[in-house]
Design a protein around this motif. Structure first.
Motif, PDB file in Angstrom:
ATOM      1  N   PHE A 166      -8.325   0.320   2.567  1.00 40.65           N
ATOM      2  CA  PHE A 166      -6.979  -0.029   3.012  1.00 40.65           C
ATOM      3  C   PHE A 166      -7.031  -1.140   4.066  1.00 40.65           C
ATOM      4  CE2 PHE A 166      -3.838   3.581   1.902  1.00 40.65           C
ATOM      5  CZ  PHE A 166      -4.375   3.681   0.637  1.00 40.65           C
ATOM      6  N   MET A 167      -7.984  -1.018   4.989  1.00 49.03           N
ATOM      7  CA  MET A 167      -8.113  -2.024   6.038  1.00 49.03           C
ATOM      8  C   MET A 167      -8.442  -3.390   5.444  1.00 49.03           C
ATOM      9  SD  MET A 167     -10.091  -0.067   9.134  1.00 49.03           S
ATOM     10  CE  MET A 167      -9.842  -1.446  10.224  1.00 49.03           C
ATOM     11  N   ARG A 168      -9.357  -3.402   4.481  1.00 48.96           N
ATOM     12  CA  ARG A 168      -9.738  -4.667   3.875  1.00 48.96           C
ATOM     13  C   ARG A 168      -8.572  -5.279   3.120  1.00 48.96           C
ATOM     14  NH1 ARG A 168     -14.934  -5.365  -0.052  1.00 48.96           N
ATOM     15  NH2 ARG A 168     -13.869  -3.761  -1.273  1.00 48.96           N
ATOM     16  N   PHE A 169      -7.829  -4.461   2.373  1.00 50.93           N
ATOM     17  CA  PHE A 169      -6.694  -4.981   1.615  1.00 50.93           C
ATOM     18  C   PHE A 169      -5.631  -5.554   2.548  1.00 50.93           C
ATOM     19  CE2 PHE A 169      -2.489  -4.469  -0.319  1.00 50.93           C
ATOM     20  CZ  PHE A 169      -2.672  -5.151  -1.512  1.00 50.93           C
ATOM     21  N   ALA A 170      -5.370  -4.864   3.657  1.00 52.29           N
ATOM     22  CA  ALA A 170      -4.347  -5.332   4.593  1.00 52.29           C
ATOM     23  C   ALA A 170      -4.806  -6.556   5.378  1.00 52.29           C
ATOM     24  CB  ALA A 170      -3.968  -4.216   5.556  1.00 52.29           C
ATOM     25  N   GLY A 171      -6.138  -6.746   5.479  1.00 51.92           N
ATOM     26  CA  GLY A 171      -6.653  -7.858   6.269  1.00 51.92           C
ATOM     27  C   GLY A 171      -6.895  -7.492   7.716  1.00 51.92           C
ATOM     28  N   GLN A 184       1.876   8.563   7.383  1.00 51.17           N
ATOM     29  CA  GLN A 184       0.679   8.639   6.539  1.00 51.17           C
ATOM     30  C   GLN A 184       0.026   7.267   6.391  1.00 51.17           C
ATOM     31  OE1 GLN A 184       2.593  10.302   3.081  1.00 51.17           O
ATOM     32  NE2 GLN A 184       1.799  12.345   3.482  1.00 51.17           N
ATOM     33  N   THR A 185       0.854   6.228   6.324  1.00 48.74           N
ATOM     34  CA  THR A 185       0.314   4.873   6.197  1.00 48.74           C
ATOM     35  C   THR A 185      -0.504   4.504   7.425  1.00 48.74           C
ATOM     36  OG1 THR A 185       2.235   4.235   4.869  1.00 48.74           O
ATOM     37  CG2 THR A 185       0.911   2.459   5.793  1.00 48.74           C
ATOM     38  N   GLU A 186       0.034   4.803   8.591  1.00 47.78           N
ATOM     39  CA  GLU A 186      -0.706   4.525   9.834  1.00 47.78           C
ATOM     40  C   GLU A 186      -2.053   5.252   9.829  1.00 47.78           C
ATOM     41  OE1 GLU A 186      -0.462   5.398  14.649  1.00 47.78           O
ATOM     42  OE2 GLU A 186       1.325   5.713  13.395  1.00 47.78           O
ATOM     43  N   PHE A 187      -2.056   6.523   9.445  1.00 49.88           N
ATOM     44  CA  PHE A 187      -3.296   7.293   9.428  1.00 49.88           C
ATOM     45  C   PHE A 187      -4.295   6.731   8.426  1.00 49.88           C
ATOM     46  CE2 PHE A 187      -5.921  10.619   7.559  1.00 49.88           C
ATOM     47  CZ  PHE A 187      -6.574  11.105   8.674  1.00 49.88           C
ATOM     48  N   GLN A 188      -3.829   6.432   7.216  1.00 54.98           N
ATOM     49  CA  GLN A 188      -4.738   5.946   6.179  1.00 54.98           C
ATOM     50  C   GLN A 188      -5.320   4.580   6.533  1.00 54.98           C
ATOM     51  OE1 GLN A 188      -5.902   7.653   3.782  1.00 54.98           O
ATOM     52  NE2 GLN A 188      -4.509   9.393   3.710  1.00 54.98           N
ATOM     53  N   LEU A 189      -4.545   3.746   7.214  1.00 62.60           N
ATOM     54  CA  LEU A 189      -5.073   2.452   7.647  1.00 62.60           C
ATOM     55  C   LEU A 189      -6.203   2.620   8.658  1.00 62.60           C
ATOM     56  CD1 LEU A 189      -1.792   0.360   8.007  1.00 62.60           C
ATOM     57  CD2 LEU A 189      -3.709  -0.204   6.509  1.00 62.60           C
ATOM     58  N   ARG A 190      -6.107   3.642   9.483  1.00 60.84           N
ATOM     59  CA  ARG A 190      -7.179   3.915  10.445  1.00 60.84           C
ATOM     60  C   ARG A 190      -8.388   4.549   9.757  1.00 60.84           C
ATOM     61  NH1 ARG A 190      -5.040   3.410  15.544  1.00 60.84           N
ATOM     62  NH2 ARG A 190      -2.775   3.614  15.730  1.00 60.84           N
ATOM     63  N   ASP A 191      -8.141   5.263   8.675  1.00 62.87           N
ATOM     64  CA  ASP A 191      -9.166   6.117   8.073  1.00 62.87           C
ATOM     65  C   ASP A 191      -9.938   5.453   6.929  1.00 62.87           C
ATOM     66  OD1 ASP A 191     -10.348   8.854   7.893  1.00 62.87           O
ATOM     67  OD2 ASP A 191      -9.461   8.777   5.885  1.00 62.87           O
ATOM     68  N   LEU A 235       0.827  -1.210   0.000  1.00 56.98           N
ATOM     69  CA  LEU A 235       0.000   0.000   0.000  1.00 56.98           C
ATOM     70  C   LEU A 235       0.861   1.259   0.000  1.00 56.98           C
ATOM     71  CD1 LEU A 235      -2.808  -0.911   2.572  1.00 56.98           C
ATOM     72  CD2 LEU A 235      -3.119  -0.461   0.132  1.00 56.98           C
ATOM     73  N   GLN A 236       1.913   1.239   0.803  1.00 53.56           N
ATOM     74  CA  GLN A 236       2.838   2.377   0.832  1.00 53.56           C
ATOM     75  C   GLN A 236       3.385   2.678  -0.548  1.00 53.56           C
ATOM     76  OE1 GLN A 236       5.935   1.565   3.826  1.00 53.56           O
ATOM     77  NE2 GLN A 236       5.409   3.550   4.679  1.00 53.56           N
ATOM     78  N   ALA A 237       3.800   1.630  -1.250  1.00 53.88           N
ATOM     79  CA  ALA A 237       4.390   1.814  -2.571  1.00 53.88           C
ATOM     80  C   ALA A 237       3.355   2.291  -3.586  1.00 53.88           C
ATOM     81  CB  ALA A 237       5.019   0.500  -3.040  1.00 53.88           C
ATOM     82  N   LEU A 238       2.169   1.754  -3.529  1.00 53.47           N
ATOM     83  CA  LEU A 238       1.139   2.114  -4.503  1.00 53.47           C
ATOM     84  C   LEU A 238       0.699   3.563  -4.370  1.00 53.47           C
ATOM     85  CD1 LEU A 238      -1.133  -1.070  -4.379  1.00 53.47           C
ATOM     86  CD2 LEU A 238       0.318  -0.345  -6.279  1.00 53.47           C
ATOM     87  N   TYR A 239       0.706   4.087  -3.133  1.00 58.83           N
ATOM     88  CA  TYR A 239       0.172   5.432  -2.887  1.00 58.83           C
ATOM     89  C   TYR A 239       1.226   6.418  -2.374  1.00 58.83           C
ATOM     90  CZ  TYR A 239      -4.321   3.178  -3.570  1.00 58.83           C
ATOM     91  OH  TYR A 239      -5.383   2.487  -4.114  1.00 58.83           O
ATOM     92  N   SER A 240       2.507   6.041  -2.435  1.00 55.86           N
ATOM     93  CA  SER A 240       3.610   6.921  -2.042  1.00 55.86           C
ATOM     94  C   SER A 240       3.378   7.532  -0.658  1.00 55.86           C
ATOM     95  CB  SER A 240       3.811   8.039  -3.077  1.00 55.86           C
ATOM     96  OG  SER A 240       4.978   8.775  -2.799  1.00 55.86           O
ATOM     97  N   LEU A 241       3.210   6.660   0.324  1.00 58.70           N
ATOM     98  CA  LEU A 241       2.904   7.112   1.681  1.00 58.70           C
ATOM     99  C   LEU A 241       4.129   6.995   2.581  1.00 58.70           C
ATOM    100  CD1 LEU A 241      -0.520   5.291   2.135  1.00 58.70           C
ATOM    101  CD2 LEU A 241      -0.176   7.700   1.555  1.00 58.70           C
TER     102      LEU A 241
END
Length: 358
Positions: free
Chosen positions: A89-94, A78-85, A68-74
């Motif tokens: 992202f949550m579904r993709f990460a599992g 920012q990755t921590e925030f987007q995973l919460r938001d 996810l970081q690589a796909l969205y240049s996070l």
């Protein structure tokens, strides 16, 4: 309690995301991330937790987060925030809504463990085996090129720059400063030309040079499917041609190799001849002279095929906004290596959709 969201509400939102065409869902369906588990767990070498403590996050879950970081240049924060938001992202990460989200430091440590174990090459080889199993063999010959990947510019004095170019570290730097300064990245000039002037105006070929600080991503793709098969990372100042032999893919079923004029050196031509490969490298124009007609026609034909690799760089540098935020060549290799894997994942998802029956 009335008004509180329940599991059915979350399911409805996920269903709405799927109906809208969630690209991450398609990506997860095309790439079986569990195939990477043996490589990841061997790299992490986690303890048996006999002393207790909080259990570590799942290895594959964390790898999905790096994708996810690589796909969205996070960044890690920012990755921590987007995973919460973001539900997608949550579904993709599992991750479930009830589960804790890895913080920025955990994400950094996980990537650092992969770096120390040298795991990226193993992950790349594992995915290459998956491609072969699915019938995506390296076919049609190979195309080789390189592109500059920017990194944060360093504020250094002239003496500090000279010391670093010699491979040394300024003696007056503290331990903290050494940890924050990138001594592996280099400056180089990105050369290009101005856009053509309107018809009727006097046309002049004006060359421009833009200074870039960072690294250079060297890749080789197969012509048939456009997947990255070989790659390496150097500092930005290294000449493209030096990495050419390492990018040649012995598994490609065809013998032709396309590359631009930077790769036309005696050393590279000899490397192709030793391996029984057929060169399709663009010819260089002699100084102050035009190319012979035969070579000019050959260049036009070769350039049409060679340009296919520019689609890879365009996807990584524009859609994925690839940028090296880490410090040092080893970390840059991990960052760019994961970006190469992420590109291949999206490419496989696209190829799978093309091959699927209507």
């Amino acid at each position: 309690m009335a008004g509180q969201p329940g599991f059915f509400d979350v399911d409805e939102r996920y269903a709405a995301l799927s109906a809208a065409g969630d690209p991450l869902e398609r990506l997860a369906a095309a790439v079986g991330f569990e195939v990477f588990r043996p490589v990841l767990e061997a790299a992490l070498a986690r303890s048996d937790r006999s002393r207790g403590g909080r259990p570590p996050y799942d290895a594959v879950l964390m790898f999905r987060i790096l994708v996810l970081q690589a796909l969205y240049s996070l960044s890690d924060e920012q990755t921590e925030f987007q995973l919460r938001d973001r539900l997608s992202f949550m579904r993709f990460a599992g991750l479930g809504l009830h589960q804790a989200v890895p913080d920025a430091k955990t994400i950094w440590l996980y990537r650092e463990q992969l770096k120390q174990a040298g795991a990226i090459e193993g992950l790349f080889r594992r995915f290459d085996a998956v491609l072969v199993e699915q019938g995506y063999l390296a076919m049609g010959g190979q195309i080789i090129d390189a592109t500059l990947i920017a990194a944060p510019r360093q504020k250094l004095t002239l003496d500090e720059k000279a010391t670093i170019r010699e491979g040394n570290t300024p003696t007056h730097w503290s331990k903290a400063k050494r940890a924050q300064k990138d001594r592996d990245a280099r400056w180089t000039l990105k050369r290009g030309r101005t856009k053509p002037k309107p018809e009727g105006a006097q046309r002049q070929a004006i060359q421009i040079a833009v200074p870039v600080f960072g690294y250079k991503s060297h890749i080789g793709i197969d012509r048939r499917y456009g997947l990255i098969r070989r790659w390496t990372v150097t500092d930005a100042a290294q000449h493209d041609s030096r990495s050419f032999p390492a990018l040649l893919d012995p598994e490609n079923t065809a013998s032709r190799v396309w590359a631009d004029t930077a790769y036309r050196t005696k050393r590279n031509l000899e490397a192709l001849e030793r391996r029984g490969l057929s060169e399709r490298i663009l010819f260089r124009r002699p100084p102050r002279r035009e190319l012979p007609e035969q070579q000019a026609k050959a260049n036009a034909s070769r350039a049409r095929i060679r340009s296919g690799i520019e689609h890879v760089f365009a996807a990584q540098k524009h859609r994925m906004a690839l940028f090296v935020r880490t410090i040092g060549l080893a970390r840059a290799q991990v960052k760019i290596g994961i970006a190469n894997l992420a590109y291949n994942f999206t490419r496989l998802a696209w190829l799978s959709a093309r091959a699927a029956p209507a």
